[in-house]
Design a protein around this motif. Structure first.
Motif, short mmCIF file in Angstrom:
data_model
loop_
_atom_site.label_atom_id
_atom_site.label_comp_id
_atom_site.label_asym_id
_atom_site.label_seq_id
_atom_site.Cartn_x
_atom_site.Cartn_y
_atom_site.Cartn_z
N GLU A 155 0.83 -1.21 0.00
CA GLU A 155 0.00 0.00 0.00
C GLU A 155 0.87 1.26 0.00
O GLU A 155 0.56 2.25 -0.68
CB GLU A 155 -0.96 0.00 1.19
CG GLU A 155 -1.90 1.17 1.23
CD GLU A 155 -2.87 1.27 0.04
OE1 GLU A 155 -3.54 2.31 -0.07
OE2 GLU A 155 -2.95 0.33 -0.78
N ILE A 156 1.97 1.25 0.74
CA ILE A 156 2.90 2.39 0.73
C ILE A 156 3.42 2.61 -0.68
O ILE A 156 3.43 3.74 -1.19
CB ILE A 156 4.07 2.15 1.71
CG1 ILE A 156 3.57 2.19 3.15
CG2 ILE A 156 5.19 3.16 1.49
CD1 ILE A 156 4.58 1.68 4.17
N VAL A 157 3.85 1.54 -1.33
CA VAL A 157 4.38 1.65 -2.70
C VAL A 157 3.29 2.14 -3.65
O VAL A 157 3.53 3.03 -4.47
CB VAL A 157 4.96 0.29 -3.17
CG1 VAL A 157 5.25 0.30 -4.66
CG2 VAL A 157 6.22 -0.04 -2.37
N ARG A 158 2.09 1.61 -3.52
CA ARG A 158 0.99 2.05 -4.40
C ARG A 158 0.73 3.54 -4.25
O ARG A 158 0.66 4.28 -5.23
CB ARG A 158 -0.29 1.26 -4.11
CG ARG A 158 -1.43 1.59 -5.08
CD ARG A 158 -2.79 1.13 -4.59
NE ARG A 158 -3.24 1.85 -3.41
CZ ARG A 158 -3.69 3.12 -3.40
NH1 ARG A 158 -3.74 3.81 -4.52
NH2 ARG A 158 -4.08 3.68 -2.27
N VAL A 159 0.65 4.00 -3.01
CA VAL A 159 0.38 5.42 -2.77
C VAL A 159 1.53 6.27 -3.28
O VAL A 159 1.32 7.27 -3.98
CB VAL A 159 0.12 5.68 -1.26
CG1 VAL A 159 0.12 7.17 -0.94
CG2 VAL A 159 -1.19 5.03 -0.83
N TRP A 160 2.75 5.89 -2.97
CA TRP A 160 3.92 6.68 -3.37
C TRP A 160 4.05 6.73 -4.90
O TRP A 160 4.37 7.77 -5.45
CB TRP A 160 5.18 6.10 -2.72
CG TRP A 160 6.40 6.95 -2.89
CD1 TRP A 160 6.72 8.09 -2.20
CD2 TRP A 160 7.48 6.73 -3.80
NE1 TRP A 160 7.92 8.58 -2.63
CE2 TRP A 160 8.41 7.76 -3.61
CE3 TRP A 160 7.74 5.75 -4.76
CZ2 TRP A 160 9.59 7.85 -4.34
CZ3 TRP A 160 8.91 5.83 -5.48
CH2 TRP A 160 9.82 6.87 -5.27
N MET A 161 3.77 5.63 -5.56
CA MET A 161 3.90 5.59 -7.02
C MET A 161 2.78 6.35 -7.73
O MET A 161 2.95 6.78 -8.87
CB MET A 161 3.93 4.14 -7.51
CG MET A 161 5.21 3.39 -7.18
SD MET A 161 6.70 4.13 -7.89
CE MET A 161 6.33 4.04 -9.64
N THR A 162 1.64 6.51 -7.11
CA THR A 162 0.49 7.12 -7.78
C THR A 162 0.18 8.54 -7.31
O THR A 162 -0.77 9.15 -7.81
CB THR A 162 -0.78 6.26 -7.60
OG1 THR A 162 -1.07 6.12 -6.21
CG2 THR A 162 -0.59 4.88 -8.24
#
Length: 155
Positions: free
Chosen positions: A118-125
């Protein structure tokens, strides 16, 4: 987008999961190591990955070690690299929207797979906010970065 991934042995397993996630999101992943869970030195993988970000060979980087801070300390030594340690999605969103960070550092011993994804998803988007006050602040940080660049930093 091209993404540099790096870890030490403590972040290896989580790095593999994040690599799969990024690929599924349509990103090109460049893996700078570690390549197994054998004890290794963090700078051996994070430094070349941070160089790739600094030199514009990749657009962003995600580095994983035990707690994330070692990776951030290494990465932030290079010009044009703005690494943030994030341990939750809220901080990941702020790291992108308020500071335009281009490297995400995670702690493989601190967070599990689901929260990391979820951290990666938020940071990437998440994009940087276009509000003038945030741009002014980011511009000041980038000016400090440019002021302190040296020829040796490119090595």
């Amino acid at each position: 987008m091209k993404i540099a991934l790096a870890s030490d042995h403590a972040g290896f397993a989580l790095k593999r999961e994040i690599s799969d996630q990024l690929s599924a999101m349509g990103h090109e992943v460049l893996d700078f190591g570690a390549y197994d869970e054998q004890a290794c030195d963090l700078p051996d993988s994070v430094y070349p990955a941070a160089q790739a970000v600094s030199q514009g060979l990749v657009e962003r980087g995600i580095f994983i070690d035990g707690v994330g801070y070692g990776s951030a300390l290494i990465a932030n030594k290079l010009p044009g690299v703005f690494a943030a340690v994030c341990q939750d999605p809220f901080c990941a969103g702020l790291a992108r929207s308020h500071t335009d960070s281009n490297v995400l550092c995670l702690g493989g011993k601190l967070i599990g797979s689901a929260i990391a994804a979820e951290i990666v998803r938020v940071w990437m988007t998440t994009s940087m906010l276009t509000d003038a006050k945030y741009q002014r602040r980011v511009d000041k940080v980038k000016a400090i970065d440019r002021k302190h660049r040296t020829v040796a930093a490119a090595d």
